[in-house]
Design an enzyme around this catalytic site. Structure first.
Site, mmCIF file in Angstrom:
data_model
loop_
_atom_site.group_PDB
_atom_site.id
_atom_site.type_symbol
_atom_site.label_atom_id
_atom_site.label_comp_id
_atom_site.label_asym_id
_atom_site.label_seq_id
_atom_site.Cartn_x
_atom_site.Cartn_y
_atom_site.Cartn_z
ATOM 1 N N GLN A 6 -13.630 38.022 9.665
ATOM 2 C CA GLN A 6 -14.478 36.988 8.929
ATOM 3 C C GLN A 6 -13.390 36.188 8.053
ATOM 4 O OE1 GLN A 6 -18.108 39.231 7.666
ATOM 5 N NE2 GLN A 6 -16.737 40.954 8.527
ATOM 6 N N ARG A 50 -25.691 49.227 20.250
ATOM 7 C CA ARG A 50 -24.137 48.959 20.267
ATOM 8 C C ARG A 50 -23.879 48.638 18.715
ATOM 9 N NH1 ARG A 50 -22.014 49.671 25.663
ATOM 10 N NH2 ARG A 50 -23.745 50.450 26.498
ATOM 11 N N ARG A 67 4.403 11.557 15.251
ATOM 12 C CA ARG A 67 3.077 11.021 15.701
ATOM 13 C C ARG A 67 2.106 10.778 15.019
ATOM 14 N NH1 ARG A 67 2.113 13.605 21.623
ATOM 15 N NH2 ARG A 67 3.944 12.238 22.064
ATOM 16 N N GLY A 79 -12.058 39.548 -10.458
ATOM 17 C CA GLY A 79 -11.164 40.414 -11.044
ATOM 18 C C GLY A 79 -9.864 39.537 -11.638
ATOM 19 N N MET A 100 -17.760 8.590 15.398
ATOM 20 C CA MET A 100 -19.216 8.132 15.715
ATOM 21 C C MET A 100 -20.004 7.661 14.171
ATOM 22 S SD MET A 100 -21.241 10.218 18.476
ATOM 23 C CE MET A 100 -22.019 9.251 19.755
ATOM 24 N N ARG A 144 -19.416 44.124 0.208
ATOM 25 C CA ARG A 144 -19.481 45.428 -0.350
ATOM 26 C C ARG A 144 -20.579 45.301 -1.519
ATOM 27 N NH1 ARG A 144 -14.442 46.797 -2.771
ATOM 28 N NH2 ARG A 144 -13.793 44.772 -1.774
ATOM 29 N N ASP A 158 -17.440 36.208 -0.126
ATOM 30 C CA ASP A 158 -18.608 36.951 -0.227
ATOM 31 C C ASP A 158 -19.655 36.004 -0.789
ATOM 32 O OD1 ASP A 158 -17.521 39.243 0.758
ATOM 33 O OD2 ASP A 158 -16.976 40.006 -1.039
HETATM 34 P P1 ATP Z 1 -11.772 39.870 -4.279
HETATM 35 O O1 ATP Z 1 -13.115 39.311 -4.709
HETATM 36 O O2 ATP Z 1 -11.346 39.590 -3.242
HETATM 37 O O3 ATP Z 1 -11.810 41.393 -4.712
HETATM 38 P P2 ATP Z 1 -10.476 39.902 -6.991
HETATM 39 O O4 ATP Z 1 -9.857 38.694 -7.714
HETATM 40 O O5 ATP Z 1 -11.766 40.235 -7.695
HETATM 41 O O6 ATP Z 1 -10.829 39.254 -5.547
HETATM 42 P P3 ATP Z 1 -9.228 42.207 -7.925
HETATM 43 O O7 ATP Z 1 -8.474 43.223 -7.007
HETATM 44 O O8 ATP Z 1 -10.166 42.716 -8.770
HETATM 45 O O9 ATP Z 1 -9.664 41.033 -6.666
HETATM 46 O O10 ATP Z 1 -8.147 41.462 -8.663
HETATM 47 C C1 ATP Z 1 -7.044 40.885 -8.332
HETATM 48 C C2 ATP Z 1 -6.007 41.095 -9.252
HETATM 49 O O11 ATP Z 1 -6.206 40.415 -10.614
HETATM 50 C C3 ATP Z 1 -5.432 42.703 -9.396
HETATM 51 O O12 ATP Z 1 -4.811 43.160 -8.582
HETATM 52 C C4 ATP Z 1 -4.998 42.446 -10.973
HETATM 53 O O13 ATP Z 1 -3.571 41.987 -10.703
HETATM 54 C C5 ATP Z 1 -5.687 41.525 -11.665
HETATM 55 N N1 ATP Z 1 -6.687 41.683 -12.483
HETATM 56 C C6 ATP Z 1 -8.104 42.071 -12.025
HETATM 57 N N2 ATP Z 1 -8.669 42.482 -13.177
HETATM 58 C C7 ATP Z 1 -7.991 42.478 -14.112
HETATM 59 C C8 ATP Z 1 -7.965 43.033 -15.556
HETATM 60 N N3 ATP Z 1 -8.978 43.371 -16.134
HETATM 61 N N4 ATP Z 1 -6.874 42.653 -16.227
HETATM 62 C C9 ATP Z 1 -5.853 42.260 -15.852
HETATM 63 N N5 ATP Z 1 -5.552 42.012 -14.567
HETATM 64 C C10 ATP Z 1 -6.627 41.972 -13.605
#
Ligand code: ATP
Length: 731
Positions: free
Chosen positions: A300, A292, A516, A120, A523, A210, A166
Site C-alpha cells: 500500500q 482466504r 528526448r 508525530g 482529449m 492502525r 492513512d
Molecule cells: P506516521 O503517521 O507514519 O506514524 P509520524 O510522523 O506520526 O508518522 P512518528 O514515529 O510518531 O511518526 O514520528 C516521527 C519522528 O518524529 C519520531 O521518530 C521523532 O523523531 C519525531 N517525533 C515524534 N513525536 C515527537 C515528540 N513528541 N517530540 C520530539 N520528536 C518527536
C-alpha cells in the site's frame, strides 16, 4: 487587492534558507512536495536545503544537510517513497538531540523548516520551534555559536504538510499518499475478485490503518465489499451472525464471491481486536465457504504516486513556501491542508490536538463522537456505504408507486457504472421501481428499457465503460417516441448520467540515455483540464490549451526555454497539447517545430493518447465520486417526486424539474439546467469559468528553469497570490 504588487515584493525569499525533510512513515507524493518546496523556494530567491533521513539527518548534520538545486529534483515527481529518506529518530525526542539539530541549522543559516510527515513529526517540529530560543541560549553559553549568530537566527518558522497514507489527520480533506494507497488497494481487490469469482471464494482483506479506518472504508465503498470493519465503528453485539447472514444472502443473489475488508486496527465494542484470522475462522465454521486471507501490508505504501497525490503535494509545497515567506517572528507553526479543493494554512497544534482527540474518543468508547471528529466527508462515506451494502427486506421499504429510469449518455466515462449501481440501489431503498435504459436516448426511443433489481448491479463499481451502453444521440429529434416509452412504462423521473461531451511511462522512456522531448495530445474537446492537470501531475514543460490562447511568440519562447533546459543535466521534456487547443498549431506542427529547433540537443517523439484515456477500470476516486453523486441525485429525485405529487404540480415545466448535480467547493450542489445556460459556452461545450485554470501559474513556476525570480517578472507569483486570496475568501 490593490497592494498585491507590494505584497509580492515583500515575499522575496532573498537571504532566507529553507530546510525540507520527510519524517515518519513514507507516503507516495512526498517527493512531489519536496520538489515543489525546492523549486518554489528557488523561484522566490531562497536557498533550499535537503535534510536527508528525517530528523536523524538534522541531528547528525554533515552531508545529511545539502543544498538543493533546480535539477536535483528533476524526475522525482513520479517516484514513490521519499528520495531524501525518512526515519524514526529517537535522538530528536531528547533535548540533547534537538540541541545538536539546532546547531546544525544555525551553522547553515536555516531558520525555516518544511516538515512532511505524520502527527508525530509535526508535534516534534512544534516542540523544536517552542524550544528554539532556549536552545540558542544554550549554544551561546557553551560557546558553540556567537551571540550575534543567535540574534540573526532568533526565530524558527515551521510549516508542516501531512504525508500519511492513512488520511488520519484532522483539518485536511486528504493527506499526501492516501489516494495512491487507495489505488494500490483497489488494484489488488480487482485482481483478487477475479480469482474469488472463479472459485466462489470469500476473501478477507486487511488494509493499513492502525487507528484510522479511512482506507478500509473508502476501499469498501469503491469495490462494493460485503462487509467492512473499522476502528471508529466497532460492530454491534451479534455482528458475527449478521455478517454470515449477509454473506450467504449475497451468495444466494447470484454473487459468486464475498469480500470483507478489515482495517488493521479494527476492534469490537470492548476495544478487543478483530483480526482477519478470527473472521476467516468464523466464516469457515458458520458457512463452510472457501475463505482466504490477504494482508496487503507495505504494498500500500509502494509504487508510483497517483496524479491526485502529485497535484496535492505540489500545491501544498508551493503554499508551504508562501507561508514561510509571510511568517514573522511571532507566527505560530502552521500546517498546509486541503480544504474544499484549496490549499490553506491551519494552526498546526490545534489540528494535532484534534487528531489526538479522535484516538481518545475511541479509547473511551465514544465511537459516534470519533466518527464525527473525523469530519463530514468520513461520515458521508460511512453513511453511503451503509445505504448501499444493506438491502432492506420488502416489508421495510417505504411505500412508493414511482418508477424511475436511469440511462447513460455521451462518451463512456470511468465511474459511470458505479453511479448506476448507486442510483439503482438508493432508488430501491426509497421504495421506487427502477428501470434501466440501454444505449442512451437512442435505446430509449427504441424501447430498450426494463426493470433493474438490486442484484443486477452487484460488482458494477469496478467496471470500466458503460454497462448500460451509451450513445451520443440527442433526444430532441425523438422526443415523441421517448414520451411514448415513458408513458408505456409509467416513468415518473429520469436520472441521466453523462456529460457534454499518462504520461509517466512516456517520461520514463524519455529519461534514457538520449535527450528526448515528448509531445502528447490529450482529449477533452475544447476543455484543457486533462492537459493542465495532467501537466502538473507529470511535471510537463508546457501545456497548450484552448482556454489560454497562445501564439507563435509563446511557442518560440517555450521551445527556446526547453532547448536551454535540455542542455543541462535534464534529459526529458514533456509538452502536452489539448486536442482542440488551436486549429492551426496542430500536434504535428508543434512536433515539427520542437524537432527542428531542438536539433543537436534533443529529439522528439509524438503520441496521441486518444481513446485509451476513456478506457480501463475506474480509479477509486471515480468509483466513489460516481457512487456518492448518484446516491445524492436519487435522494433528490425521491424528495422532488414526493413534493410534486403531494402538491399536484405539473413538474415538467418548473425550473427545478431538471437539475444538474455537480461538485462545487466542498459540497454537491444541484443547479437547474436552465440556469446553466448563462454559465456555459455551448459552442465549445465547456463552462465559461474553469476553476482549474488557477493551477496553471503553479505548473509554470514548477517547470521553469530560473535560479531566482525577478520582481519585474513576478506575473506567475502575483497570479497565485491573487487567486489564492479570491479562493480563500469564498471558502
Ligand atoms: P506516521 O503517521 O507514519 O506514524 P509520524 O510522523 O506520526 O508518522 P512518528 O514515529 O510518531 O511518526 O514520528 C516521527 C519522528 O518524529 C519520531 O521518530 C521523532 O523523531 C519525531 N517525533 C515524534 N513525536 C515527537 C515528540 N513528541 N517530540 C520530539 N520528536 C518527536
Amino acid at each position: 487587492m490593490p497592494d498585491t504588487k507590494k505584497f509580492i515584493e515583500n515575499l522575496s525569499g532573498a537571504g532566507k534558507s529553507i530546510g525540507v525533510l520527510t519524517s515518519g512513515g513514507d507516503a507516495q507524493g512526498m517527493n512531489a512536495a519536496v520538489r515543489a518546496v525546492v523549486r518554489m523556494g528557488i523561484y522566490v530567491g531562497a536557498k533550499v536545503y535537503f535534510v536527508h533521513e528525517g530528523y536523524q539527518g538534522m541531528v547528525d548534520g554533515g552531508d545529511n544537510i545539502k543544498e538543493a538545486t533546480w535539477e536535483s529534483v528533476s524526475s522525482m515527481l513520479q517516484v514513490g517513497g521519499t528520495v531524501i529518506g525518512s526515519a524514526r529518530c529517537k535522538d530528536f525526542r531528547t533535548h540533547e538531540g534537538r540541541l545538536r539539530a539546532a546547531l546544525n541549522l544555525v551553522q547553515r543559516g536555516i531558520t525555516n523548516l518544511c516538515v512532511i510527515g505524520g502527527d508525530g513529526s509535526l508535534t516534534g517540529a512544534n516542540l523544536f520551534r517552542e524550544e528554539w530560543s532556549g536552545l540558542l541560549d544554550e549554544l551561546v553559553q557553551s560557546g558553540q555559536i556567537s551571540e550575534e549568530a543567535a540574534q540573526t537566527h532568533s526565530a524558527l518558522h515551521i510549516v508542516g504538510m501531512v504525508g500519511s497514507i492513512d488520511n488520519d489527520f484532522c483539518g485536511t480533506d486528504m493527506t499526501i499518499g492516501t489516494d495512491s494507497a487507495l489505488h494500490r488497494i483497489i488494484e489488488v481487490v480487482d485482481a483478487i475478485m477475479t480469482t474469488a469469482q472463479s472459485h466462489q471464494r470469500t476473501f478477507v482483506l486487511e488494509v493499513m490503518g492502525r487507528h484510522c479506518g479511512y482506507l478500509a472504508l473508502v476501499s469498501a465503498l469503491a469495490c462494493g465489499a460485503d462487509w467492512v470493519l473499522i476502528p471508529e465503528m466497532p460492530p454491534k453485539d451479534g455482528w458475527e451472525e449478521q455478517m454470515c447472514h449477509k454473506l450467504s444472502e449475497n451468495r444466494a443473489d447470484k454473487k459468486r464471491l464475498n469480500i470483507i475488508i478489515v482495517a488493521e486496527g479494527a476492534i469490537d465494542q470492548n476495544n478487543k481486536p478483530i483480526t482477519t484470522e478470527l473472521i476467516k475462522d468464523l466464516v469457515v465454521r458458520c458457512l463452510g465457504f472457501d475463505t482466504r486471507v490477504t494482508i496487503l501490508g507495505h504494498v500500500q505504501r509502494g509504487g508510483t504516486p497517483s496524479a491526485f497525490d502529485r497535484i496535492l503535494a505540489s500545491r501544498m509545497g508551493v503554499e508551504a513556501v508562501l507561508a514561510l515567506l509571510e511568517a514573522s517572528p511571532g507566527t505560530p507553526a502552521c500546517v498546509v491542508s486541503l480544504c474544499g479543493n484549496q490549499a490553506v494554512r491551519l494552526p498546526l497544534m490545534e489540528c494535532v490536538q484534534m487528531t489526538q482527540e479522535v484516538q481518545k474518543a475511541m479509547d473511551e468508547k465514544r465511537f459516534e463522537e470519533a466518527v464525527k471528529l473525523r469530519g463530514r466527508s468520513f461520515e458521508n462515506n460511512l453513511n453511503t456505504y451503509k445505504l448501499l451494502s444493506h438491502r432492506k427486506i420488502d416489508a421495510e421499504l417505504p411505500p412508493s408507486s414511482f418508477n424511475v429510469a436511469v440511462l447513460n449518455v455521451g462518451a463512456p466515462a470511468a465511474g459511470m457504472n458505479a453511479a448506476v449501481r448507486s442510483a439503482v440501489r438508493v432508488g430501491i431503498t426509497e421504495g421506487h421501481t427502477m428501470f434501466a435504459v440501454n444505449d442512451g436516448f437512442e435505446g430509449f426511443y427504441k424501447g430498450q428499457i426494463k426493470e433493474i433489481k438490486w442484484g443486477d448491479v452487484g460488482g458494477w463499481t469496478g467496471q470500466g465503460g458503460s454497462l448500460l451502453g451509451t450513445k451520443r444521440t440527442l433526444p430532441a429529434k425523438h422526443i415523441d417516441k421517448i414520451a411514448e416509452q415513458m408513458k408505456i412504462h409509467n416513468i415518473n423521473a429520469l436520472l441521466v448520467i453523462g456529460g457534454f461531451e499518462t504520461c509517466d511511462r512516456i517520461k520514463q522512456s524519455a529519461s534514457g540515455t538520449k535527450r528526448r522531448v515528448f509531445i502528447i495530445e490529450t482529449m477533452g474537446g475544447y476543455c484543457g483540464y486533462l492537459a493542465t492537470v495532467g501537466g502538473l501531475a507529470a511535471g510537463a514543460d508546457a501545456a497548450y490549451i484552448y482556454e489560454e490562447p497562445f501564439d507563435i511568440r509563446d511557442l518560440q519562447s517555450n521551445v527556446e526555454h526547453l532547448t536551454e533546459k535540455m542542455k543541462t543535466s535534464i534529459q526529458r521534456g514533456l509538452v502536452l497539447r489539448n486536442e482542440n487547443s488551436s486549429e492551426n498549431y496542430t500536434t504535428d506542427f508543434i512536433y515539427q517545430l520542437y524537432s527542428e529547433e531542438g536539433k543537436g540537443v534533443f529529439d522528439c517523439r509524438k503520441n496521441v493518447l486518444g481513446h485509451m484515456q476513456q478506457g480501463g477500470a475506474p480509479s477509486p476516486f471515480d468509483r466513489n465520486f460516481g457512487t456518492k453523486i448518484a446516491a445524492k441525485a436519487m435522494q433528490w429525485i425521491s424528495k422532488k417526486l414526493k413534493e410534486f405529487y403531494r402538491e399536484g404540480r405539473v413538474f415538467a415545466n418548473s425550473e427545478d424539474s431538471a437539475c444538474l448535480l455537480g461538485m462545487r467547493r466542498r459540497a454537491l450542489v444541484f443547479q437547474p439546467v436552465v440556469q446553466l445556460k448563462d454559465e456555459t459556452d455551448f459552442v465549445h461545450r465547456i463552462p465559461k469559468e474553469q476553476w482549474w485554470l488557477r493551477l496553471r501559474p503553479l505548473m509554470k513556476i514548477l517547470a521553469k528553469y530560473k535560479t531566482s525570480y525577478d520582481v519585474s517578472d513576478s506575473g506567475q507569483l502575483e497570479h497565485i497570490v491573487r487567486l489564492r486570496a479570491k479562493d480563500i475568501s469564498s471558502i
